[in-house]
Design an enzyme around this catalytic site. Structure first.
Site, short mmCIF file in Angstrom:
data_model
loop_
_atom_site.label_atom_id
_atom_site.label_comp_id
_atom_site.label_asym_id
_atom_site.label_seq_id
_atom_site.Cartn_x
_atom_site.Cartn_y
_atom_site.Cartn_z
N SER A 117 0.91 -1.13 0.12
CA SER A 117 0.16 0.07 -0.12
C SER A 117 0.77 1.47 0.08
CB SER A 117 -0.97 0.06 1.35
OG SER A 117 -1.33 1.33 1.25
N TYR A 141 -1.74 0.47 10.52
CA TYR A 141 -1.81 -0.31 9.26
C TYR A 141 -1.01 -0.19 8.04
CZ TYR A 141 -3.40 -1.05 4.45
OH TYR A 141 -3.33 -1.32 2.91
N LYS A 145 2.25 -2.94 6.51
CA LYS A 145 2.36 -3.25 5.30
C LYS A 145 4.09 -2.87 5.13
CE LYS A 145 -1.58 -4.26 3.37
NZ LYS A 145 -1.47 -5.53 2.68
#
Length: 323
Positions: A117, A141, A145
């Site tokens: 991402s 988050y 990643k």
């Protein structure tokens, strides 16, 4: 021989599965169905309902389906939720990936493709984000990643595994209405939800240092995301011994929130003028991808524009909300 696609019944995953099947690539899907839906999958695609944390299940699937490569999409992906539940996100996104990598490496799988991402970049203060732009994620988050990319790279080097990590920018649209995004976490479905309720879309800040004062992002059609994965699979199939890539998936074009609302208004025929509210903490003024490296390495470029994204997303929204 098959490719194992984790999270293949989700919004992005189902598009990737369909694109790979249409390209003649045999696939098997592993999905816990927490957000995925089996009806999204093409007929005949095997679906295993289970968790990426279940090592015994992974071993069985890899052996039974003679898996030659893994495409790991399964992950929790809500930024705000990750702030409230960091331990959950690290367990699902990092430990889940570790277990998948371990199973793949021990089975001798030599090709691994990771769904990453643009959240790994955080708030880059650059005109265009290249793959060498420093990473400074601003949420658990985004951290998971980035850690995932490190884990894939290290495992690839240790076990002779070709690896690719694809960093998605702002995903929108749908290849067909039934594959539309059921979530309301991204700009386009958030605007649709407000319009359906007879409310003005919210614009979080109109005083950014951009031409119209609203944030600028790089929007990419989910069907383009899918074809980028197919291109990466071909690269890994053809040359796994010399593949260790991290690539952006974007159009290389910025579109402001205000411009997106204008397009949404034209496509839907509704009054999409926004209501300006306070900025959200951590929103950068501009995040636009450089798409040069993926074009060079995979021969891939995006095919769809913003209007096509909005029109396809609107068709999907209307299918799910006929009222």
């Amino acid at each position: 021989m098959s490719w194992l696609i984790t999270g293949g019944a989700g919004f992005i995953g189902a598009h990737v599965v369909r694109a790979m099947v249409e390209d003649g690539i045999s696939v098997v899907v592993l999905d816990d169905l927490s957000t995925g839906d089996p009806v999204r999958l093409p007929a005949g695609v095997p679906l295993v309902n289970g968790s990426t944390l279940d090592r015994a299940l992974l071993d069985r699937v890899i052996a039974e389906h003679r898996v030659e490569g893994v495409l790991h999409i399964a992950a929790k992906k809500q930024v705000g939720e990750s702030v409230a539940l960091p331990l959950h996100y690290y367990r699902e996104n990092v430990e889940g990936l570790r277990v998948v990598l371990e199973a793949a490496a021990e089975a001798g799988v030599r090709r691994f493709l990771l769904s990453s991402s643009a959240a790994v970049y955080g708030m880059p203060d650059v005109e265009t984000v290249t793959e060498s732009t420093p990473c400074a994620p601003m949420s658990p988050y985004g951290e998971t990643k980035l850690v995932g990319e490190w884990l894939v790279r290290a495992t690839g080097r240790a076990h002779g595994m070709g690896t690719v990590a694809l960093r998605y920018f702002n995903v929108a649209g749908a290849a067909t209405p039934e594959l539309g995004d059921p979530g309301v976490f991204n700009l386009v479905p958030m605007v649709f939800e407000r319009l359906a309720a007879g409310k003005a879309p919210l614009v979080f800040g109109a005083d950014y240092p951009t031409p119209d004062g609203t944030c600028i992002r790089d929007y990419i059609h989910v069907a383009d995301i899918a074809t980028a994965h197919v291109a990466a699979v071909h690269r890994l199939r053809d040359n796994p011994d010399d593949t260790e890539l991290v690539l952006n998936i974007g159009r290389g074009e910025g579109v402001s929130v205000s411009e997106m609302l204008d397009v949404i208004g034209r496509v839907t025929g509704l009054d999409a003028r926004g209501e300006v509210v306070d900025r959200r903490p951590g929103d950068p003024a501009r995040v636009v991808a450089s798409a040069e490296l993926i074009a060079k390495e995979l021969g891939w470029t995006a095919q769809y524009g913003v209007e096509e994204m909005i029109a396809s997303a609107w068709a999907g929204w209307q299918l799910r909300h006929p009222e």
